[in-house]
Structure formats: structure tokens, C-alpha cells
Design a protein around this motif. Structure first.
Motif: not given
Length: 168
Positions: A6-10, A73-75, A107-108
Motif C-alpha cells: 500500500e502506498h499513501r501520499t497526502d 485520490r482523496d477516496g 498518481g502515476g
């Protein structure tokens, strides 16, 4: 065996997800509509998308031979991609797509990070992909993330450029 990376950014979260879920299906259809539409230089029909998905199935994108991921992105589901083994040490990227509304937002990069982690979990030592000349955004993304252009490794009908990255 997958790592369930899993990867999370802001704003982005990328997680493995079956390619048959409603969100994954919408994204796969959007991917095909864009790549086919750009190739044919026109809008594609729903029937053409249906046929394209039959002609180029995603059935290798499941463990233990591969993985499919969805980026949110933001869900909101706005990106997807797949990885599959083409030999015991080589994985292939496929179906990498970021919705036009979300391009340039990371995203990429988030997709590639998780897909490369999934490739490592499958035992891959390198990742390859093919793409077309008109998919300039994709080619730029791969070059920015360490993929180098290589000689053709397949004879894909639409392949014009081939890339490879060695996994560390």
C-alpha cells in the motif's frame, strides 16, 4: 505470495484489488477507451470497449502470477495498473492508467511504487513494459522513474517502445 503493498501520499492511496470489482472495472474500461480512442483518433463505443476487454483479457493479473491495483485520490478511484510475470524473474507492467483529471498529481508515481513492490513479491528482478509512441505521458512517466528503453522483447501488435527497470 503478495505483500499487499500500500502506498499513501497526502492524496493518493494505492492498494491491490481484484480487477473485477466495480471500481476496477470502470477504470479498466476508461483505460481501454483512452488508448483505443487515441489510436483510432475517435471516441470508442461501449461495444468496442467490451470487445477490447475480451481480446486483451486481464486474467493474468491475479496471484500467484500477477496483481492489479487501484489508486484512489482523496477516496475517488482515479488510477489503476497491473503487473504479471512473463517469466520467473521478469514482470510486465500493463493497464497503467491515471484519469485525465488527476494527471500531474503523483498518481502515476504512486502506482509504480506499489506495482514494483508487487513485482518483487512475485520474485521478479526486473520489470518490462511496452507502449506506443502516441502515449507520451506514459513514456515520460516511465523515464522519470528509472525505466530505460530497450530492444523489443515481444511482438505486440501495438508495441512501439519497450522499457525495462531492474529492481534493487
Amino acid at each position: 505470495m503478495t505483500t499487499h503493498s500500500e502506498h499513501r501520499t497526502d492524496s493518493w492511496t494505492v492498494t491491490p484489488e481484484p480487477f473485477t470489482t466495480p471500481d476496477a472495472t470502470v477504470l479498466r474500461r476508461a483505460y481501454y477507451a483512452e488508448v483505443a480512442g487515441r489510436y483510432w483518433e475517435r471516441t470508442v463505443t461501449e461495444a468496442e470497449i467490451d470487445q477490447g476487454l475480451l481480446d486483451f483479457p486481464d486474467d493474468g493479473l491475479v496471484p500467484p502470477t500477477g496483481q492489479f491495483v487501484v489508486g484512489r485520490r482523496d477516496g475517488e478511484p482515479l488510477a489503476c495498473g497491473g503487473i504479471r510475470l512473463i517469466d520467473p524473474v521478469t514482470a510486465e507492467l500493463t493497464r497503467v492508467y491515471v484519469d485525465r483529471r488527476a494527471r500531474g498529481t503523483g498518481g502515476g508515481a504512486a502506482l509504480l511504487e506499489v506495482l514494483e513492490a508487487e513485482a518483487r513479491a512475485l520474485g521478479a528482478e526486473r520489470v518490462r513494459l511496452d507502449t506506443r509512441s502516441d502515449l507520451v505521458e506514459a513514456r515520460a512517466l516511465y523515464a522519470r522513474h528509472g525505466y530505460a528503453e530497450i530492444p523489443a522483447y515481444n511482438d505486440g501488435q501495438y508495441a512501439e517502445h519497450w522499457f525495462e527497470k531492474h529492481l534493487v
